[in-house]
Design an enzyme around this catalytic site. Structure first.
Site, PDB file in Angstrom:
ATOM      1  N   CYS A 111     -17.143 -78.822 -28.855  1.00  0.00           N
ATOM      2  CA  CYS A 111     -17.161 -78.715 -26.706  1.00  0.00           C
ATOM      3  C   CYS A 111     -17.765 -79.991 -25.911  1.00  0.00           C
ATOM      4  O   CYS A 111     -17.363 -79.391 -24.860  1.00  0.00           O
ATOM      5  CB  CYS A 111     -18.115 -77.503 -27.078  1.00  0.00           C
ATOM      6  SG  CYS A 111     -19.899 -77.357 -28.501  1.00  0.00           S
TER       7      CYS A 111
ATOM      8  N   HIS B  87     -24.282 -75.071 -28.494  1.00  0.00           N
ATOM      9  CA  HIS B  87     -23.182 -74.994 -27.410  1.00  0.00           C
ATOM     10  C   HIS B  87     -23.004 -75.623 -25.858  1.00  0.00           C
ATOM     11  O   HIS B  87     -23.416 -75.273 -25.281  1.00  0.00           O
ATOM     12  CB  HIS B  87     -22.109 -73.915 -26.832  1.00  0.00           C
ATOM     13  CG  HIS B  87     -20.485 -73.758 -26.449  1.00  0.00           C
ATOM     14  ND1 HIS B  87     -19.265 -74.392 -27.411  1.00  0.00           N
ATOM     15  CD2 HIS B  87     -20.005 -73.065 -25.177  1.00  0.00           C
ATOM     16  CE1 HIS B  87     -18.201 -74.060 -26.647  1.00  0.00           C
ATOM     17  NE2 HIS B  87     -18.634 -73.421 -25.595  1.00  0.00           N
TER      18      HIS B  87
ATOM     19  N   ASN C 122     -16.096 -72.300 -20.082  1.00  0.00           N
ATOM     20  CA  ASN C 122     -15.735 -72.207 -21.714  1.00  0.00           C
ATOM     21  C   ASN C 122     -14.789 -73.521 -21.238  1.00  0.00           C
ATOM     22  O   ASN C 122     -13.851 -73.165 -21.114  1.00  0.00           O
ATOM     23  CB  ASN C 122     -16.461 -71.037 -21.732  1.00  0.00           C
ATOM     24  CG  ASN C 122     -16.813 -71.518 -22.964  1.00  0.00           C
ATOM     25  OD1 ASN C 122     -17.189 -71.449 -23.576  1.00  0.00           O
ATOM     26  ND2 ASN C 122     -16.712 -70.084 -24.019  1.00  0.00           N
TER      27      ASN C 122
END
Length: 462
Positions: free
Chosen positions: A92, A385, A407
């Site tokens: 991520c 994250h 995202n």
């Protein structure tokens, strides 16, 4: 035959239970007090019936009063489009870092869609992390195997996780390439197996290096052994990910249908093309860490991927300052790397995060009352994250009321790939933002230039 009479103290000694241990046991009286506190009345029976017959306590605790309270409209939003997907990997931080500069490439080449090769940078990230691990093992070879730092290194030689400085380090050294130049493979999209194999190999090589050091091997011999180990790591990565290009030819079709001339780049030249001066832009990680003093800089020892690169370093600030600077960046159409505790109070169906989205206290009849500081210190909460911070909505006084993440879980996740979170959630679960230093005020700029306080490799913010 004489009978052996065991007095209580002797019995405790024979069973290995100390008097101190005995005093802390749950005796019959205490157990009865605890048992009697649970009353199976009609309401409790109904809750028990529901919980024991569900596959998700989380779904039962969904707070109905929160549904529909938060929309996905923002007064200020960075000009971004397209959603990436990190698949089953912990990359991520890499996707997010690339997502903050991806709009530059799309604007530069007038493209409707574009993505970088995450596989390319993943290769070099894992290769450089392997080198750093072996270097750390050589540097600590004179310590016992149970030394806390040595244990930390061997516990996890390499992993696919990281933070913004990890991308900065590897991009600065190796550059970037378009996605089609080094496409994803099954291995890069699902990194667990290759990661496990790399760690097994590295632990073995690290142990050999310690044995060589114990035999008083010269620095030259240790370096040669490390290089041989890295040849094996390179081979494993090349077999699973493909070999990264030294240079490549690339052409594209722009939004008007025009096909460009083919051009040859090195990865570093391509980085300079899409993000001019990237390595020289003054970026700073600002973080809300309530466990430590604000307006101080902290650095986690050896938290980097490239041996000569920069460590994870952050300026600790109150949330209100972070919000002020982030608002300024978004107003100026600049997305930011950001990271948070995404698993907390996250309704993945609606793409909304708010405090008390899930009301476990009402469902279970117990209080969950730790503040952010307590959650961090007890390891209940921490950044899990990274996403790009791209939007903010404000009230009539320009005070933020909600924010938006871009995202990297694909367009089918959340609200078309985006996540909306309230300002209250920001306070509770947001941790860090990487921002251009120009958005800081004078007080924060001055603090950012102070000498970092070094934190150990096992720090709880790691």
């Amino acid at each position: 035959m004489r009978k052996l009479l065991l007095v209580p103290a002797m019995l405790l000694a024979l069973t290995g239970v100390s008097q101190a241990q005995k005093s802390g046991t749950v005796d019959a009286k205490t157990l009865e007090e605890i048992r009697s506190s649970f009353k199976l009345d009609a309401n409790t029976q109904a809750i028990q019936n529901a919980i024991t017959n569900t596959e998700s306590i989380r779904e039962l605790s969904l707070n109905r009063s929160k549904i529909g309270n938060t929309d996905h409209y923002f007064k200020y939003r960075v000009d971004v489009k397209g959603i990436t997907d990190q698949e089953s990997s912990g990359r991520c931080w890499m996707f997010t870092s690339m997502n903050t500069i991806r709009p530059n490439a799309m604007k530069k080449f007038n493209l409707n869609a574009f993505d970088f090769s995450h596989n390319y940078n993943y290769f070099w990230d894992m290769f450089e992390k392997s080198n750093l691990f072996l270097e750390n093992i050589i540097a600590t070879a004179d310590r016992d195997m149970d030394d806390r730092e040595v244990v930390t290194y061997f516990k996890s030689p390499v992993g696919d996780g990281g933070v913004w400085n990890s991308f900065y380090n590897v991009a600065k050294k190796y550059g970037v390439v378009p996605a089609e130049v080094m496409p994803e493979t099954k291995v890069s999209n699902k990194t667990r197996e290759i990661g496990s194999l790399l760690n097994e190999k590295l632990r073995g090589e690290g142990y050999k290096l310690r044995m060589l050091a114990a035999e008083k091997a010269s620095a030259k011999k240790l370096e040669a052994a490390k290089v041989e180990a890295l040849k094996s790591i390179y081979r494993m990565l090349a077999l699973g990910l493909g070999e990264p290009p030294v240079e490549f030819e690339w052409r594209f079709k722009d939004s008007k249908g025009n096909i460009s001339e083919s051009k040859t780049y090195t990865p570093l030249q391509f980085l300079e093309e899409v993000a001019p001066g990237y390595a020289d832009i003054e970026m700073v990680m600002i973080m809300n860490d309530p466990t430590r003093e604000y307006y101080k800089v902290y650095e986690i020892k050896n938290y980097r991927n490239v041996s000569e690169g920069v460590n994870w370093t952050y300026l600790n600030l109150p949330n209100e300052d972070i919000k002020k600077f982030a608002l300024a960046s978004i107003k100026n159409n600049e997305a930011m790397y950001a990271s948070c505790d995404v698993g907390k109070q996250h309704n993945r169906k609606t793409g909304v995060m708010d405090v008390n989205t899930y009301d476990y206290a009402s469902l279970l009849g117990v209080e969950f009352d730790m503040d952010k500081k307590a959650r961090v210190l007890t390891r209940q909460s921490g950044s899990s994250h990274a996403m790009a911070l791209v939007g903010v909505d404000v009230d009539a006084n320009e005070k933020p009321v909600k924010w938006e993440f871009e995202n990297s879980w694909g367009s089918g996740s959340g609200h078309n790939g985006y996540i909306t979170f309230t300002d209250a959630w920001f306070d509770a679960y947001m941790f860090r933002v990487v921002i251009n230093k120009k958005y800081l005020d004078d007080k924060a700029k001055k603090a950012s230039e102070s000498k970092p306080v070094q934190l150990p490799v096992w720090d709880y913010m790691f």
